[in-house]
Design a protein around this motif. Sequence first.
Motif, PDB file in Angstrom:
ATOM      1  N   GLN A   1      35.218  33.513 109.754  1.00 38.56           N
ATOM      2  CA  GLN A   1      34.445  32.274 109.638  1.00 38.56           C
ATOM      3  C   GLN A   1      34.935  31.364 108.518  1.00 38.56           C
ATOM      4  N   PHE A   2      35.352  31.941 107.408  1.00 37.56           N
ATOM      5  CA  PHE A   2      35.760  31.145 106.253  1.00 37.56           C
ATOM      6  C   PHE A   2      37.202  31.458 105.902  1.00 37.56           C
ATOM      7  N   THR A   3      37.925  30.435 105.471  1.00 37.50           N
ATOM      8  CA  THR A   3      39.318  30.616 105.054  1.00 37.50           C
ATOM      9  C   THR A   3      39.532  29.885 103.738  1.00 37.50           C
ATOM     10  N   PHE A   4      40.596  30.255 103.062  1.00 39.00           N
ATOM     11  CA  PHE A   4      40.954  29.597 101.812  1.00 39.00           C
ATOM     12  C   PHE A   4      41.560  28.235 102.110  1.00 39.00           C
ATOM     13  N   ASP A   5      41.466  27.329 101.151  1.00 38.12           N
ATOM     14  CA  ASP A   5      42.225  26.088 101.212  1.00 38.12           C
ATOM     15  C   ASP A   5      42.655  25.712  99.799  1.00 38.12           C
ATOM     16  N   GLU A   6      43.418  24.638  99.678  1.00 36.02           N
ATOM     17  CA  GLU A   6      44.018  24.252  98.410  1.00 36.02           C
ATOM     18  C   GLU A   6      43.010  23.707  97.398  1.00 36.02           C
TER      19      GLU A   6
ATOM     20  N   LEU B   1      51.791  26.799  95.795  1.00 29.01           N
ATOM     21  CA  LEU B   1      52.200  27.556  96.969  1.00 29.01           C
ATOM     22  C   LEU B   1      50.974  28.203  97.586  1.00 29.01           C
ATOM     23  N   THR B   2      51.130  28.652  98.801  1.00 28.41           N
ATOM     24  CA  THR B   2      50.084  29.392  99.494  1.00 28.41           C
ATOM     25  C   THR B   2      50.668  30.736  99.888  1.00 28.41           C
ATOM     26  N   ASP B   3      49.992  31.825  99.508  1.00 26.64           N
ATOM     27  CA  ASP B   3      50.530  33.152  99.804  1.00 26.64           C
ATOM     28  C   ASP B   3      50.220  33.563 101.241  1.00 26.64           C
ATOM     29  N   ARG B   4      50.650  34.741 101.615  1.00 29.57           N
ATOM     30  CA  ARG B   4      50.509  35.239 102.994  1.00 29.57           C
ATOM     31  C   ARG B   4      49.064  35.393 103.434  1.00 29.57           C
ATOM     32  N   TYR B   5      48.124  35.409 102.497  1.00 25.56           N
ATOM     33  CA  TYR B   5      46.701  35.539 102.824  1.00 25.56           C
ATOM     34  C   TYR B   5      45.980  34.192 102.816  1.00 25.56           C
ATOM     35  N   GLY B   6      46.724  33.131 102.527  1.00 24.63           N
ATOM     36  CA  GLY B   6      46.139  31.791 102.518  1.00 24.63           C
ATOM     37  C   GLY B   6      45.606  31.347 101.170  1.00 24.63           C
TER      38      GLY B   6
ATOM     39  N   LEU C   1      36.599  36.772  96.752  1.00 21.76           N
ATOM     40  CA  LEU C   1      37.478  36.167  97.753  1.00 21.76           C
ATOM     41  C   LEU C   1      37.149  36.702  99.141  1.00 21.76           C
ATOM     42  N   TRP C   2      36.937  35.793 100.073  1.00 22.71           N
ATOM     43  CA  TRP C   2      36.567  36.136 101.444  1.00 22.71           C
ATOM     44  C   TRP C   2      37.824  36.257 102.299  1.00 22.71           C
ATOM     45  N   PHE C   3      38.045  37.431 102.837  1.00 21.67           N
ATOM     46  CA  PHE C   3      39.163  37.680 103.750  1.00 21.67           C
ATOM     47  C   PHE C   3      38.588  37.958 105.133  1.00 21.67           C
TER      48      PHE C   3
ATOM     49  N   PHE D   1      38.438  41.107  90.290  1.00 20.95           N
ATOM     50  CA  PHE D   1      38.347  40.333  91.519  1.00 20.95           C
ATOM     51  C   PHE D   1      37.609  41.189  92.533  1.00 20.95           C
ATOM     52  N   VAL D   2      36.920  40.541  93.446  1.00 19.83           N
ATOM     53  CA  VAL D   2      36.309  41.229  94.571  1.00 19.83           C
ATOM     54  C   VAL D   2      36.804  40.552  95.837  1.00 19.83           C
ATOM     55  N   GLY D   3      37.220  41.358  96.794  1.00 19.60           N
ATOM     56  CA  GLY D   3      37.585  40.847  98.105  1.00 19.60           C
ATOM     57  C   GLY D   3      36.607  41.407  99.119  1.00 19.60           C
ATOM     58  N   ILE D   4      36.107  40.556  99.981  1.00 18.19           N
ATOM     59  CA  ILE D   4      35.202  41.003 101.036  1.00 18.19           C
ATOM     60  C   ILE D   4      35.852  40.740 102.384  1.00 18.19           C
ATOM     61  N   ASN D   5      35.767  41.706 103.265  1.00 17.06           N
ATOM     62  CA  ASN D   5      36.208  41.525 104.646  1.00 17.06           C
ATOM     63  C   ASN D   5      35.017  40.977 105.420  1.00 17.06           C
TER      64      ASN D   5
END
Length: 160
Positions: free
Chosen positions: A67-72, A105-110, A8-10, A59-63
Amino acid sequence: MPKITPNLWFDKQAEEAAAFYIDVFRSGRIVNVTHYPEGTPGEAGTVMTVEWELDGQRFVGINGGPQFTFDEAVSFEIDCADQAEIDYYWERLTDGGRAGQCGWLTDRYGLSWQVVPGGMDALFADPDKSRAERAMRAMLKMGKLDVAALQRAADGEPVG
């Protein structure tokens, strides 16, 4: 078979998000945290990746930046045992996020989630097509799913 790990890209909140998800799901742990070294796109010393585990799923999260965001188009489904679980996850994940339709739903991180009752697919695949259609029509009017209301709708009882 190879293991599949969601990555997941943050922007800059991977570590914060991992801690949030571990708290929400009440099981899990941070497995590894790496930091940006000198001479890389990220600020040296800041968190680059966070690997965490929820109930055995990695899960892996990368900071990676903004440039990229989550969507539905991509979501995680939570198969809940009962209405109490639906209520719990809905409340926790919409805190700072936003409610959607049909259990989404969409959480606080998108990140998008589907909070659904176990067995919902069987309700919509009921051999009695009219039961399935009534349940589907009821669901389309809901934000957070109401198990009892879906069942009443399937049975032909008033939902409102």
